[in-house]
Each structure stands twice: as C-alpha cells, then as structure tokens.
Design a protein around this motif. Structure first.
Motif, PDB file in Angstrom:
ATOM      1  N   GLN A  47       0.813  -1.219   0.000  1.00 11.75           N
ATOM      2  CA  GLN A  47       0.000   0.000   0.000  1.00 11.75           C
ATOM      3  C   GLN A  47       0.843   1.264   0.000  1.00 11.75           C
ATOM      4  O   GLN A  47       0.442   2.295   0.549  1.00 11.75           O
ATOM      5  N   GLN A  48       2.010   1.182  -0.624  1.00 10.23           N
ATOM      6  CA  GLN A  48       2.890   2.353  -0.637  1.00 10.23           C
ATOM      7  C   GLN A  48       2.308   3.489  -1.488  1.00 10.23           C
ATOM      8  O   GLN A  48       2.545   4.663  -1.226  1.00 10.23           O
ATOM      9  N   GLU A  49       1.518   3.124  -2.506  1.00 12.25           N
ATOM     10  CA  GLU A  49       0.908   4.173  -3.333  1.00 12.25           C
ATOM     11  C   GLU A  49      -0.131   4.959  -2.528  1.00 12.25           C
ATOM     12  O   GLU A  49      -0.187   6.190  -2.590  1.00 12.25           O
ATOM     13  N   LEU A  50      -0.947   4.216  -1.783  1.00 10.33           N
ATOM     14  CA  LEU A  50      -1.941   4.884  -0.936  1.00 10.33           C
ATOM     15  C   LEU A  50      -1.235   5.719   0.137  1.00 10.33           C
ATOM     16  O   LEU A  50      -1.660   6.835   0.449  1.00 10.33           O
ATOM     17  N   MET A  51      -0.150   5.167   0.678  1.00  6.16           N
ATOM     18  CA  MET A  51       0.592   5.920   1.688  1.00  6.16           C
ATOM     19  C   MET A  51       1.110   7.238   1.106  1.00  6.16           C
ATOM     20  O   MET A  51       1.023   8.291   1.736  1.00  6.16           O
ATOM     21  N   LYS A  52       1.612   7.164  -0.103  1.00  5.98           N
ATOM     22  CA  LYS A  52       2.132   8.374  -0.759  1.00  5.98           C
ATOM     23  C   LYS A  52       0.994   9.375  -0.963  1.00  5.98           C
ATOM     24  O   LYS A  52       1.166  10.577  -0.751  1.00  5.98           O
ATOM     25  N   PHE A  53      -0.168   8.864  -1.336  1.00  9.91           N
ATOM     26  CA  PHE A  53      -1.321   9.746  -1.567  1.00  9.91           C
ATOM     27  C   PHE A  53      -1.717  10.484  -0.282  1.00  9.91           C
ATOM     28  O   PHE A  53      -1.898  11.704  -0.283  1.00  9.91           O
ATOM     29  N   VAL A  54      -1.844   9.742   0.820  1.00  9.09           N
ATOM     30  CA  VAL A  54      -2.262  10.409   2.066  1.00  9.09           C
ATOM     31  C   VAL A  54      -1.160  11.338   2.568  1.00  9.09           C
ATOM     32  O   VAL A  54      -1.438  12.405   3.128  1.00  9.09           O
ATOM     33  N   ASP A  55       0.076  10.952   2.330  1.00  9.42           N
ATOM     34  CA  ASP A  55       1.204  11.789   2.751  1.00  9.42           C
ATOM     35  C   ASP A  55       1.163  13.128   2.016  1.00  9.42           C
ATOM     36  O   ASP A  55       1.303  14.201   2.615  1.00  9.42           O
ATOM     37  N   GLU A  56       0.946  13.059   0.722  1.00 15.98           N
ATOM     38  CA  GLU A  56       0.922  14.299  -0.079  1.00 15.98           C
ATOM     39  C   GLU A  56      -0.297  15.152   0.266  1.00 15.98           C
ATOM     40  O   GLU A  56      -0.214  16.376   0.311  1.00 15.98           O
ATOM     41  N   LEU A  57      -1.415  14.483   0.530  1.00 13.94           N
ATOM     42  CA  LEU A  57      -2.614  15.250   0.887  1.00 13.94           C
ATOM     43  C   LEU A  57      -2.415  15.941   2.243  1.00 13.94           C
ATOM     44  O   LEU A  57      -2.856  17.084   2.439  1.00 13.94           O
ATOM     45  N   ALA A  58      -1.740  15.263   3.169  1.00 11.07           N
ATOM     46  CA  ALA A  58      -1.468  15.877   4.477  1.00 11.07           C
ATOM     47  C   ALA A  58      -0.601  17.119   4.299  1.00 11.07           C
ATOM     48  O   ALA A  58      -0.861  18.171   4.919  1.00 11.07           O
ATOM     49  N   SER A  59       0.397  17.007   3.461  1.00 13.32           N
ATOM     50  CA  SER A  59       1.269  18.167   3.228  1.00 13.32           C
ATOM     51  C   SER A  59       0.478  19.307   2.593  1.00 13.32           C
ATOM     52  O   SER A  59       0.664  20.477   2.938  1.00 13.32           O
ATOM     53  N   LYS A  60      -0.407  18.950   1.680  1.00 13.20           N
ATOM     54  CA  LYS A  60      -1.244  19.969   1.039  1.00 13.20           C
ATOM     55  C   LYS A  60      -2.123  20.669   2.088  1.00 13.20           C
ATOM     56  O   LYS A  60      -2.254  21.894   2.095  1.00 13.20           O
ATOM     57  N   ALA A  61      -2.692  19.864   2.974  1.00 10.86           N
ATOM     58  CA  ALA A  61      -3.534  20.437   4.036  1.00 10.86           C
ATOM     59  C   ALA A  61      -2.705  21.321   4.967  1.00 10.86           C
ATOM     60  O   ALA A  61      -3.156  22.398   5.388  1.00 10.86           O
ATOM     61  N   ALA A  62      -1.494  20.875   5.289  1.00 10.70           N
ATOM     62  CA  ALA A  62      -0.640  21.658   6.190  1.00 10.70           C
ATOM     63  C   ALA A  62      -0.261  22.988   5.554  1.00 10.70           C
ATOM     64  O   ALA A  62      -0.253  24.030   6.224  1.00 10.70           O
ATOM     65  N   VAL A  63       0.054  22.957   4.264  1.00  6.96           N
ATOM     66  CA  VAL A  63       0.406  24.200   3.565  1.00  6.96           C
ATOM     67  C   VAL A  63      -0.795  25.154   3.580  1.00  6.96           C
ATOM     68  O   VAL A  63      -0.653  26.356   3.821  1.00  6.96           O
ATOM     69  N   GLU A  64      -1.995  24.624   3.372  1.00  8.41           N
ATOM     70  CA  GLU A  64      -3.200  25.464   3.411  1.00  8.41           C
ATOM     71  C   GLU A  64      -3.412  26.036   4.813  1.00  8.41           C
ATOM     72  O   GLU A  64      -3.698  27.221   4.984  1.00  8.41           O
ATOM     73  N   GLN A  65      -3.291  25.195   5.814  1.00 12.79           N
ATOM     74  CA  GLN A  65      -3.508  25.649   7.196  1.00 12.79           C
ATOM     75  C   GLN A  65      -2.457  26.673   7.629  1.00 12.79           C
ATOM     76  O   GLN A  65      -2.732  27.574   8.407  1.00 12.79           O
ATOM     77  N   ARG A  66      -1.260  26.502   7.124  1.00 14.73           N
ATOM     78  CA  ARG A  66      -0.154  27.374   7.536  1.00 14.73           C
ATOM     79  C   ARG A  66      -0.418  28.829   7.167  1.00 14.73           C
ATOM     80  O   ARG A  66       0.097  29.749   7.813  1.00 14.73           O
ATOM     81  N   ARG A  67      -1.244  29.045   6.160  1.00 13.53           N
ATOM     82  CA  ARG A  67      -1.517  30.414   5.699  1.00 13.53           C
ATOM     83  C   ARG A  67      -2.359  31.190   6.707  1.00 13.53           C
ATOM     84  O   ARG A  67      -2.435  32.406   6.651  1.00 13.53           O
ATOM     85  N   ASN A  68      -3.015  30.477   7.611  1.00 21.57           N
ATOM     86  CA  ASN A  68      -3.901  31.132   8.570  1.00 21.57           C
ATOM     87  C   ASN A  68      -3.142  31.415   9.867  1.00 21.57           C
ATOM     88  O   ASN A  68      -2.776  30.499  10.596  1.00 21.57           O
ATOM     89  N   ASP A  69      -2.930  32.689  10.165  1.00 22.35           N
ATOM     90  CA  ASP A  69      -2.114  33.073  11.321  1.00 22.35           C
ATOM     91  C   ASP A  69      -2.699  32.621  12.649  1.00 22.35           C
ATOM     92  O   ASP A  69      -1.988  32.529  13.648  1.00 22.35           O
ATOM     93  N   ASN A  70      -4.008  32.392  12.691  1.00 17.03           N
ATOM     94  CA  ASN A  70      -4.626  31.990  13.962  1.00 17.03           C
ATOM     95  C   ASN A  70      -4.557  30.486  14.197  1.00 17.03           C
ATOM     96  O   ASN A  70      -5.022  30.001  15.216  1.00 17.03           O
ATOM     97  N   LYS A  71      -4.016  29.771  13.250  1.00 17.38           N
ATOM     98  CA  LYS A  71      -3.984  28.311  13.354  1.00 17.38           C
ATOM     99  C   LYS A  71      -2.609  27.826  13.819  1.00 17.38           C
ATOM    100  O   LYS A  71      -1.580  28.445  13.517  1.00 17.38           O
ATOM    101  N   ALA A  72      -2.637  26.707  14.525  1.00 15.97           N
ATOM    102  CA  ALA A  72      -1.381  26.145  15.025  1.00 15.97           C
ATOM    103  C   ALA A  72      -0.416  25.821  13.889  1.00 15.97           C
ATOM    104  O   ALA A  72       0.805  25.897  14.062  1.00 15.97           O
TER     105      ALA A  72
END
Lengths: 455, 264
Positions: free
Chosen positions: B220-245
C-alpha cells in the motif's frame, strides 16, 4: 485461626453510606471493596483517593450459549484478583457493580459518579468493562478501561499527569490515551469451565481462609435484579493471607474472600490486562501533585505499580494494541521519574515510536527530552526542542498542554541565563523567539486556552 | 460485460439508497446509510463462493464485533477530541456482499461518498480446486476513490491461499491477523473525507496516522504516498492562517508535514 465471623444470612452486611464513610475514614490503610447495583445512583467510596469500578462483561452479537452469566462471573473474578494485587496500595476502593447492560453503561456510570460527587473534586476513577462473543465452541473476551477524574475548577478535560518547572516555567504532559483497549483473548471451553468453577468458590464470604469453612453467598443476584437499589455490600480490606483477602464489615464482622483462585486458570496468564489494571490503579493512587520526598512510604506502592506496567508491556500480546502498550510504558516512565527524577526513562521515546501520530505522546517525549537536556551539562539545542513541541501542537492544535509547553519553552529560551547554554548551531534568534511567543499566545487566545499555571 | 454488471450493481445500490427493495439478494440495504454527516463504515458479509450461490462464513454480528474491536481505539481517539458519540457509525449490512471492488463505478462512489460512507468491507472464500481455497478481504475507501479517480484508486484487498477449506475459526483468525489493516484504511478514508469537508485540523491527524500505519504494508505504498501528499497539502493550506497552530510550521515542515510531525 479464631473464627470471628458467624455465617448467618440474616446478618449479611448491607450498610448505609454514612456509616460506611465514617468507618472508611477511621481505617488506617483505608482499603475497601463493595458490591452494588448499577441502577439508581452508582456507588463509590467518596473518601478514597482512587476508585476502580468493575462492570459485568456483556455478550456482543448472538450466542447459543448465552454469555452474560460468564460475563458476571468474569467481572467478579477480575475484581477479586485486583483486590488481591492491590494490597500494597492504600486509600482505594474497588467496586463491582451489577445490573443490566443498559444500566451498566460505562459512560452513564461515570457521569453518575462524577456528577453526584461520589468521586470528589480531584478524585480519580477507573472503570473497567468488557465484551464477550462466541464463534463455534470458543468464546472471546475483550476488556476495556478508562480513566476519569473530577476536574478541579480551571483544569482541562484531561488534566496533566506530569508537571515540573524549569527556571520558573511550567511544563506538563499526559499519556497518549485515557481509554485503553486490551487484546482480545480466546477462552476455550476448559477455561470457561475453570472460570465457572472458580466463581462458585469465590462468590462467598467465608468465616475462615479455608474452602471448608462456614460461608454465606455474596448477594450478586440481588443487586443484579435491583433497579435502583440503595444498599450495597461494603467492607474494609484488612490484609491478605495466601490466596485470601481478610475483610471486615461495618458492624465488625470479619470474613474472607477467596480472591486468587487458580484452579485451571491463571487470570493474569490468560488476560494480560490484569497486570495493566494493577499498575494503572497504583499510578492513579500515587502519581499525584505531591513529592515522593514528602511521602517516602509511597515508594513500595510505586515500585509495585511500575513492575506491573512493565510486565504488561513485556507481554507478547500487548503488541496487538500499540496505543495501550504505549500508555503502559508512559505510566511506568512517570512512576519511575517520581522515584528517581534525575534519570528520565527512555520509555517515553519508545512509547512515541509506537504511536508517533499522537500529539500527547510527542509532547510527553518532548517534555522529558527538555528535562534531560536542561539538567545535563551539555549545551541546549533550542531548534530541536521547539520542533518537538511544534510537531505535538500541529498533530492536535487543541492540545492545551502542548501549546502551553511551547510558550513556556520559547519564554525559557528567551531568558538571559539560558542564552549562554545554547549550542550556536541550534540557536533561535531573539526577535524570532519574541515573534514566536506572541504567535503562540495569539493561537491560545484564539482557542480560549490561555489559562493554567502562571498564565 | 463489465459495464453491464456495473450498471446492474449501480442500479441496485442507487435503488437501495432511495429506499427501494429490489435486487436485495445482491446488495442488501444498510440501514442508516443515507443522510447525516456521521462517517459511516459499511460492514458486509464474508461468504463462501459456491456454484449454487454464496453462503455466509461467519455471522455478521461476529464480523461487526471484530471490525468494531479493531476500530474502537481510533474512534475513541477522535471522541477524546470533542467529537460527538455519533461521529462514526458502523452499519451492519446483513446479506450485502459486492461481487468485486470493480463493481463500484464513479457515480456509485460519488453517491456513497456524498452520504459520508467512508469505508466498506467484505470477504469471499473461493475454491481453487484440489482442496485449496483463496480468502479475499476487500475494502473500498470511498473518499479516496472519489477524490482520486479513475478506479481502482481507493480500493484495497488482502488475500491468503489456504491448503484446505478453512473452518470458520480459521477464517476468523485470518480476520484477526488482518486487524492492523482496518485502522490503516479507516484513518486514510476518514482523513481524506475530513480534507474534503475542509476540516483540515482533523485531516492532518488522520492522514499522518494513516501514513504511519500504511508504512508497514508494502502493498500500500501508493496509498501511503497519496495520504502523505494530501497531508502536506492540508498543512500548507492551514499554515496560511495566522490563527492556526499550523502557522507555527516552517514552509519546509509543512511541505513534508507527516515526516516532520511523526519523526524525531
């Protein structure tokens, strides 16, 4: 041995709470047990430091055998085994509640105990329950347990389990979970028969620590059928004699419970959670906001609890539930820290490796890494320390302990006396530190979490 | 042939979703599937494939008990974070047993994903001849399949070949030995669904937990890569909000979020 107990059913001790509480306060070690009903207002010992409540194991799914009887038997044996193993501790209560599945719902019981202040403010409670299911001739059992506390005003939902100060800054941590699932275990017919056989011997109060002594039955059926039963069978625990527990009821009658029957089954061998529960109970008793230096008499109890938790973590079956294994390692590590604070246990790192996605595990490992680094002669590595807490915060942005720790760390690093201890390659610049402090404060304010020690 | 089968099954499930009673022999209804925002796990039958029709191997209650046991810690972990009791629902789909993962075409997946079904689980025991049997367990991760078409994304399976026809107990033991798969697929599906629901804080935690669990599964390395990349995408989005951790993360940390958050 002199027989002081007269086995007359009419003299079965069903005491009122007020009488019981007075007696409990007078008992020097204050160890107590009870059997009561889930219905009505659930019972616990309000003056105990820690209460452990066992609920019946209930059948899950269909079974031609009907497993709820076995579930009640197993709950009594688990309760008695825990009584037997808790003799090294003091100021506890262990209660077996019986009743229907609906009445014995763990959350409902916990709510009742906390809201009625039967568990007083600051009091600790562990509830143990389980389920049984059948496939062919075999029955499988799975146990669950959960910590509860009646939080003091201002405390967070899950209060810290470790706290210390470095240069006036407070750092706090808690284990990765407050609820624990244990590995499902198979109970072959021979084991079920052994459980039933041991239950037949254990379901009595004996006049002497012998199976051929006079005896009266514990009123389990009466409490099970009682919807809102105000009575309970309660007793103080006087000591242990071989496999027996010596108890005394409120009217001075003495008796013995056959707490450690091992005919055909060792509960601990079959169910590794027995060790975990023993250790967790000791943890809840002694891991409180008080120094071991002020209570040297706690050392033996802490050691017993630590050994039990380590035993659980060593069991092969424990690997099936890494969250619970990690919790055992963390609880054990905190207890060892209480005994020897100069050498934090590497178990926090091991626990983190088991559940690296847990914010609380990362935070706890970070707290002890900071403690060790701060108290060692080597130079501090602020960037690594901060990254640890940033990671913990990012995994659970609402984790108040991780947020508070991160702010404390930045403030600690900004203090002049720390600057000289910093390894230059890991340093964080002063203006970056100040900006980070303000950012964490803003995040905490935004979450409404900016409260707690020194805030 | 495949498209006809897909249409047939699609029709059956659409009918099921609309409350109709036709085609129940193939796709029995799961009560509680439609509506609501709870994340739903569909627990189907494990059946012997025979020439005269499939026969259940284990009781659905026992399967449900095993599945709930494997997922309880994950569910509780979420409930500890202020979620409500009905955040996750396990649906007992008695009589339901898809023919294959390929039965789930894009429309069907969308329909299920829109009803917040995040995971479906079933098993089949096939005779191979000479006494040998193959045991397949299938999982469909609807949010993954919906977010990352075309098929077969979001579909996973575990299989084992057995020298003789396994007893129900051997089937159950296999189910227990694959218990580690369920939390991995559950957290992956829940993380992707949380991302789709713009609940990025929860998505980050789920996705990194899924990544950790999936790392242990070489298939399941392909699925792992998918969730890993989506997490990074979410983190980059969240990082833009100054009120968020997540604003505490550096750009580098956010871009490789799970690595940063789960390793020391």
């Amino acid at each position: 041995m002199m027989i002081r107990f007269k086995p007359t059913p009419r003299r079965l001790p069903l005491c009122a709470a007020a009488i019981w509480l007075a007696m409990f306060l007078l008992a020097p070690k204050a160890r107590a047990g009870a059997v009561a009903s889930c219905g009505g207002e659930p019972f616990a010992f309000a003056n105990a430091e820690v209460n452990v409540v066992f609920l019946p194991y209930f059948q899950s799914g269909s079974s031609p055998r009907g497993l709820n009887g076995l579930g009640s038997q197993l709950a009594l044996l688990m309760k008695l085994e825990t009584l037997y193993r808790s003799i090294s501790y003091d100021h506890w209560g262990i209660i077996l509640l019986t009743g229907s599945k609906e009445e014995c719902d763990p959350e409902k019981i916990a709510r009742g105990l906390l809201m009625s202040h039967r568990i007083p403010l600051g009091g600790r409670l562990m509830i143990v329950w389980g389920k049984l299911y059948q496939q062919d001739n075999d029955v499988y059992v799975q146990t669950f347990a959960r910590f509860y506390s009646n939080n003091l005003p201002g405390e967070t939902a899950a209060p810290p389990q470790i706290e210390f100060q470095l240069a006036g800054k407070t750092f706090q941590g808690r284990i990765n979970a407050q609820e624990f699932a244990f590995p499902p275990e198979q109970l072959p017919i021979a084991v079920m028969n052994a459980v039933a056989g041991n239950f037949q011997k254990a379901a009595f109060l004996y006049a002497a620590p012998r199976l051929d002594a006079g005896k009266i039955p514990l009123p389990l059926d009466r409490f099970r059928k009682c919807d809102s039963c105000p009575d309970r069978l309660a007793y103080t625990v006087e000591g242990r004699e071989g496999d027996w527990i010596h108890v005394k009821t409120h009217d001075g009658q003495e008796g013995y419970l056959f707490a450690h029957p091992q005919n055909g089954i060792s509960l601990n061998q079959r169910l590794p959670e027995v060790s975990f529960l023993q250790g967790a109970m000791g943890f809840l008793r002694y891991a409180v906001q008080a120094s071991i230096q002020d209570h040297p008499e706690w050392a033996s109890g802490i050691t017993v609890a630590d050994d039990a938790l380590r035993e659980y973590a060593r069991r092969e079956e424990a690997s099936q539930e890494p969250e619970t294994k990690a919790a055992a390692l963390q609880l054990s590590g905190i207890l060892e820290f209480a005994l020897t604070p100069n050498t934090p246990s590497p178990q926090f790192d091991t626990a983190f490796q088991l559940v690296p996605y847990s914010s609380d595990s990362r935070n706890l490992a970070a707290v002890f890494r900071l403690y060790e680094e701060y108290n060692s002669p080597s130079r501090l590595r602020p960037r690594d320390l901060a990254n640890d807490f940033v990671a913990a915060v990012s995994l659970d942005p609402r984790n108040p302990l991780a947020l508070s720790n991160l702010q404390s760390l930045y403030e600690l690093l900004a203090s002049p006396e720390i600057v000289s201890r910093v390894a230059p390659e890991f340093a964080i610049k002063s203006d970056e530190l100040q900006a980070s402090i303000e950012k964490v404060k803003a995040i905490r304010n935004n979450l409404g979490e900016n409260r707690g020690p020194g805030r | 042939m495949r498209s006809k089968l897909a249409l047939l099954l699609c029709g059956a499930i659409v009918a099921m979703l609309s409350g109709a009673t036709s085609c129940r022999a193939q796709m029995a209804q799961c009560n509680g599937l439609t509506g609501g925002t709870s994340y739903k796990v569909l627990i189907d039958e494990i059946q012997y494939a025979t020439t005269t029709g499939n026969q259940p191997v284990l009781s659905i209650e026992l399967i449900q008990s095993s599945v709930e046991g494997a997922l309880e810690k994950v569910r509780r972990g979420i409930l500890n974070h202020n979620a409500t009791q009905d955040t996750f629902l396990y649906l007992n789909c008695k009589g339901r047993h898809p023919q294959a993962a390929s039965d789930f075409d894009n429309d069907l997946v969308r329909n299920l994903a829109e009803n917040h079904a995040i995971l479906e689980f079933w098993g089949t025991l096939f005779p191979l001849g000479g006494g040998q049997h193959k045991f397949d367990i299938h999982y469909v991760l609807f949010p993954v399949a919906f977010l990352a078409p075309p098929a077969p994304s979001g579909i996973a399976s575990t299989e084992k070949t057995m020298a003789t026809k396994p007893t129900p107990e051997e089937v159950r033991q296999f189910l227990i030995s694959t218990r580690a798969d369920l939390p991995a697929y559950f957290t992956a599906a829940a993380g992707v669904q949380a991302y789709a629901d713009h609940n990025l804080d929860q998505a980050l935690r789920f996705l990194c937990e899924a990544r950790t669990r999936l790392k242990k599964n070489p298939d399941q390395q392909e699925l792992m890569k998918f969730v890993d990349e989506l997490a990074s995408k979410a983190a980059v989005e969240q990082r833009r909000n100054d009120n968020k951790a997540a604003s505490l993360l550096t750009e580098t940390q956010a871009k490789d979020y799970c690595s940063f958050a789960t390793t020391r």
